[in-house]
Write a protein that holds these residues in place. Structure first.
Motif, PDB file in Angstrom:
ATOM      1  N   ALA A   1       9.006   2.508   0.798  1.00  0.00           N
ATOM      2  CA  ALA A   1       9.056   1.123   1.351  1.00  0.00           C
ATOM      3  C   ALA A   1       8.477   0.802   2.907  1.00  0.00           C
ATOM      4  O   ALA A   1       8.721   1.539   3.654  1.00  0.00           O
ATOM      5  CB  ALA A   1      10.731   0.538   1.478  1.00  0.00           C
ATOM      6  N   TYR A   2       7.664  -0.078   2.707  1.00  0.00           N
ATOM      7  CA  TYR A   2       6.846  -0.481   4.073  1.00  0.00           C
ATOM      8  C   TYR A   2       5.837   0.725   4.535  1.00  0.00           C
ATOM      9  O   TYR A   2       5.695   1.297   5.705  1.00  0.00           O
ATOM     10  CB  TYR A   2       7.611  -1.033   5.054  1.00  0.00           C
ATOM     11  N   LEU A   3       5.764   1.660   3.792  1.00  0.00           N
ATOM     12  CA  LEU A   3       5.238   3.094   4.368  1.00  0.00           C
ATOM     13  C   LEU A   3       3.929   2.854   4.956  1.00  0.00           C
ATOM     14  O   LEU A   3       3.703   3.508   6.108  1.00  0.00           O
ATOM     15  CB  LEU A   3       5.023   4.052   3.052  1.00  0.00           C
ATOM     16  N   ASP A   4       3.007   2.132   4.627  1.00  0.00           N
ATOM     17  CA  ASP A   4       1.656   2.026   5.345  1.00  0.00           C
ATOM     18  C   ASP A   4       2.015   1.563   6.599  1.00  0.00           C
ATOM     19  O   ASP A   4       1.389   1.932   7.672  1.00  0.00           O
ATOM     20  CB  ASP A   4       0.896   0.739   4.349  1.00  0.00           C
ATOM     21  N   ALA A   5       2.839   0.436   6.893  1.00  0.00           N
ATOM     22  CA  ALA A   5       2.894   0.001   8.120  1.00  0.00           C
ATOM     23  C   ALA A   5       3.735   1.026   9.176  1.00  0.00           C
ATOM     24  O   ALA A   5       3.452   1.189  10.171  1.00  0.00           O
ATOM     25  CB  ALA A   5       3.862  -1.544   8.141  1.00  0.00           C
ATOM     26  N   LYS A   6       4.575   1.628   8.477  1.00  0.00           N
ATOM     27  CA  LYS A   6       5.382   2.756   9.308  1.00  0.00           C
ATOM     28  C   LYS A   6       4.309   4.031   9.744  1.00  0.00           C
ATOM     29  O   LYS A   6       4.495   4.094  10.863  1.00  0.00           O
ATOM     30  CB  LYS A   6       6.467   3.354   8.360  1.00  0.00           C
ATOM     31  N   LEU A   7       3.585   4.382   8.977  1.00  0.00           N
ATOM     32  CA  LEU A   7       2.358   5.424   9.279  1.00  0.00           C
ATOM     33  C   LEU A   7       1.500   4.706  10.227  1.00  0.00           C
ATOM     34  O   LEU A   7       1.249   5.745  11.372  1.00  0.00           O
ATOM     35  CB  LEU A   7       1.626   5.665   8.065  1.00  0.00           C
ATOM     36  N   LYS A   8       1.150   3.564  10.278  1.00  0.00           N
ATOM     37  CA  LYS A   8       0.462   3.008  11.251  1.00  0.00           C
ATOM     38  C   LYS A   8       0.943   2.964  12.632  1.00  0.00           C
ATOM     39  O   LYS A   8       0.310   3.192  13.667  1.00  0.00           O
ATOM     40  CB  LYS A   8      -0.373   1.385  10.798  1.00  0.00           C
TER      41      LYS A   8
ATOM     42  N   THR B   1       0.074  -5.492  16.635  1.00  0.00           N
ATOM     43  CA  THR B   1       0.680  -6.583  16.241  1.00  0.00           C
ATOM     44  C   THR B   1       1.376  -6.164  14.846  1.00  0.00           C
ATOM     45  O   THR B   1       0.588  -5.924  13.933  1.00  0.00           O
ATOM     46  CB  THR B   1      -0.267  -7.655  15.788  1.00  0.00           C
ATOM     47  N   LEU B   2       2.874  -6.397  14.606  1.00  0.00           N
ATOM     48  CA  LEU B   2       3.597  -6.311  13.745  1.00  0.00           C
ATOM     49  C   LEU B   2       3.860  -7.616  13.010  1.00  0.00           C
ATOM     50  O   LEU B   2       4.476  -8.638  13.600  1.00  0.00           O
ATOM     51  CB  LEU B   2       5.001  -5.455  13.914  1.00  0.00           C
ATOM     52  N   THR B   3       3.337  -7.818  11.823  1.00  0.00           N
ATOM     53  CA  THR B   3       3.681  -8.861  11.306  1.00  0.00           C
ATOM     54  C   THR B   3       5.029  -9.072  10.263  1.00  0.00           C
ATOM     55  O   THR B   3       5.128  -8.113   9.524  1.00  0.00           O
ATOM     56  CB  THR B   3       2.611  -9.702  10.340  1.00  0.00           C
ATOM     57  N   LEU B   4       5.988 -10.089  10.466  1.00  0.00           N
ATOM     58  CA  LEU B   4       7.285 -10.059   9.544  1.00  0.00           C
ATOM     59  C   LEU B   4       7.465 -11.308   9.036  1.00  0.00           C
ATOM     60  O   LEU B   4       7.054 -12.348   9.557  1.00  0.00           O
ATOM     61  CB  LEU B   4       8.374  -9.634  10.490  1.00  0.00           C
ATOM     62  N   PRO B   5       8.124 -11.273   7.834  1.00  0.00           N
ATOM     63  CA  PRO B   5       8.447 -12.683   7.591  1.00  0.00           C
ATOM     64  C   PRO B   5       9.556 -13.048   8.147  1.00  0.00           C
ATOM     65  O   PRO B   5      10.342 -12.479   8.795  1.00  0.00           O
ATOM     66  CB  PRO B   5       9.019 -12.138   5.956  1.00  0.00           C
TER      67      PRO B   5
ATOM     68  N   LYS C   1       0.790  -1.351   0.060  1.00  0.00           N
ATOM     69  CA  LYS C   1      -0.166  -0.034  -0.006  1.00  0.00           C
ATOM     70  C   LYS C   1       0.847   1.166  -0.037  1.00  0.00           C
ATOM     71  O   LYS C   1       1.780   1.452   0.840  1.00  0.00           O
ATOM     72  CB  LYS C   1      -0.841   0.031   1.276  1.00  0.00           C
ATOM     73  N   LYS C   2       1.007   1.881  -0.953  1.00  0.00           N
ATOM     74  CA  LYS C   2       1.628   3.066  -1.215  1.00  0.00           C
ATOM     75  C   LYS C   2       1.088   4.425  -0.504  1.00  0.00           C
ATOM     76  O   LYS C   2       0.338   5.027  -1.516  1.00  0.00           O
ATOM     77  CB  LYS C   2       2.039   3.505  -2.472  1.00  0.00           C
TER      78      LYS C   2
ATOM     79  N   PHE D   1       0.990  -4.083   9.770  1.00  0.00           N
ATOM     80  CA  PHE D   1       0.817  -3.626  11.440  1.00  0.00           C
ATOM     81  C   PHE D   1      -0.569  -3.534  11.482  1.00  0.00           C
ATOM     82  O   PHE D   1      -1.287  -2.823  10.678  1.00  0.00           O
ATOM     83  CB  PHE D   1       1.431  -2.470  11.474  1.00  0.00           C
ATOM     84  N   LYS D   2      -1.117  -3.924  12.562  1.00  0.00           N
ATOM     85  CA  LYS D   2      -2.544  -3.855  12.884  1.00  0.00           C
ATOM     86  C   LYS D   2      -2.599  -3.285  14.387  1.00  0.00           C
ATOM     87  O   LYS D   2      -2.151  -3.896  15.303  1.00  0.00           O
ATOM     88  CB  LYS D   2      -3.307  -5.227  12.843  1.00  0.00           C
ATOM     89  N   SER D   3      -3.350  -2.318  14.559  1.00  0.00           N
ATOM     90  CA  SER D   3      -3.557  -1.679  16.053  1.00  0.00           C
ATOM     91  C   SER D   3      -5.010  -2.138  16.401  1.00  0.00           C
ATOM     92  O   SER D   3      -5.921  -2.021  15.769  1.00  0.00           O
ATOM     93  CB  SER D   3      -3.577  -0.294  15.771  1.00  0.00           C
TER      94      SER D   3
END
Length: 435
Positions: A377-384, A290-294, A240-241, A282-284
């Motif tokens: 890169a990973y912008l959506d997760a960073k903002l959340k 919760t941060l999901t990582l490979p 998600k950009k 990332f889900k709040s």
């Protein structure tokens, strides 16, 4: 790009009038008909001391870039007996050694064009085809050895000395196969199934037929290192950009906090199901996140593999999305010390085969030197994550949970205090009621 045209444009000779020089730039046309696919490691990476010995072969050279290297002479002598063994394994398919060689000759000209200009000038067509033939047989036979479970049971006595030598250095052979400058072109699909099974064994990722985009990427893959990269980022997940959100929040944090710092904000970690390097989410949920990582297995081959994938992404004609580079920078920002590693190990996100947790933390800190990921890169997760960490209530709740629920003893003490308080209140109530 034609050398004469470049010379005309970049020349600072006084004999070229300014107007003509500017016109030459205006009318410039890229006349290159074929881009080199077997590229060299960018000089920026070679200058980094943290990357020493990660780009040159240790014992075996594949292709023209390191052909003739004295360190590889011993294994160069093994290529003929190993090519014989590979051909012998093809007899069941009624393939003669002449037919195998002709397969190489058919694509010899195209293979030569895959390398940077000048690196194949020292070879006539016959010498170049012979080199490609021996190297292709060697690589395919190594793949065959990796794919089978009992490699020692089928070697014949005539080649015992060859396989004894190969067995002692097998780890280094695998390491050399994944070097950017040790690649040969994949110009035929004759052995595609063998390559797919080899990659499945090496990466632990399924090689079965998947979405159409994976099949298309397979056909377009120039070399083995590219296919490894495809496996690490497949199945593809469209990131998600959320650029507009980033513009609206110019003060948003541009990098992750460490694992320990994120924990203090009530953020927990879990491994992704796909193991895709870009599968970060990332889900709040109320006060927690919760941060999901490979998940990734880190062993002694990982550093060389990742750095050669980074070198490939930095090449002029390499992949433009920098997915592996972004992943390395992400892990570096999350890992500051051994405590961060310990938490990711506990969550099965890191599988440590290097040794101590301190060594693994140092590993990610070192390989990220001089690497800069795309800011999206990973912008959506960073903002959340940034929005989650802005709420002080999340941090207070996380501290409260950590203080009273981090261990059985702390929980028992907390419950004991609650029980004591309840008994005190009950005693006070009944004492007042009895009056």
């Amino acid at each position: 790009m034609e050398d004469d045209q470049i010379c005309e444009i970049t020349s600072d000779c006084d004999c070229i009038p300014k107007d003509q020089w500017l016109i030459s730039i205006e009318k410039y046309v890229d006349q290159t008909t074929k881009k080199p696919q077997m590229e060299r490691v960018p000089s920026l990476l070679r200058q980094n001391k943290s990357y020493t010995n990660c780009y040159d072969p240790l014992i075996v050279s594949i292709g023209p870039y390191h052909h003739g290297n004295q360190k590889c002479e011993e294994f160069e002598k093994l290529k003929i007996p190993i090519s014989h063994k590979f051909w012998y394994a093809c007899i069941d398919n009624h393939v003669s050694i002449e037919q195998l060689y002709e397969e190489v000759v058919k694509v010899g000209k195209s293979a030569r064009e895959c390398y940077n200009k000048g690196w194949t000038d020292g070879y006539d067509d016959e010498l170049f085809n012979r080199m490609m033939f021996l190297d292709a047989c060697f690589v395919l036979h190594i793949m065959f050895i990796v794919r089978i479970e009992n490699a020692h049971n089928w070697t014949d006595e005539n080649l015992k000395e060859v396989y004894d030598r190969l067995d002692k250095s097998f780890y280094h052979v695998l390491r050399d196969l994944f070097l950017l400058e040790n690649q040969i072109p994949l110009l035929t699909n004759s052995f595609s199934n063998a390559v797919k099974k080899f990659l499945k064994k090496m990466t632990g990722r399924s090689s079965e037929s998947g979405p159409e985009e994976e099949i298309q990427n397979w056909d377009e893959s120039p070399h083995l290192l590219h296919l490894v990269r495809q496996k690490l980022i497949w199945p593809f997940k469209h990131e998600k950009k959320n650029l507009m959100a980033y513009i609206r929040e110019p003060n948003a944090r541009e990098s992750y906090l460490s694992v320990t710092e994120l924990q203090s904000a009530g953020i927990y970690f879990k491994p992704s199901k796909t193991r895709n390097l870009i599968d970060v989410e990332f889900k709040s949920r109320l006060v927690f996140g919760t941060l999901t990582l490979p998940s990734i297995r880190v062993d002694h081959l990982t550093k060389t593999l990742l750095l050669n994938l980074v070198a490939y992404e930095m090449c002029p004609h390499g992949p433009s999305d920098l997915r592996v580079t972004s992943y390395i920078c992400l892990m570096d920002s999350l890992i500051d010390n051994a405590d961060d590693v310990k938490e990711l190990k506990k969550r099965r996100i890191l599988i440590n085969k290097l040794g101590s947790d301190e060594k693994l933390a140092q590993f990610f800190n070192e390989i990220s030197t001089d690497l800069v990921p795309p800011f999206l890169a990973y912008l959506d997760a960073k903002l959340k994550i940034d929005n989650h960490c802005k709420h002080k209530g999340h941090i207070w709740m996380a501290e409260w949970v950590h203080k009273y629920f981090s261990s059985p003893w702390a929980l028992m003490a907390f419950l004991g205090a609650i029980l004591a308080l309840a008994l005190t209140m009950a005693q006070t109530y009944f004492a007042a009621y009895q009056r």
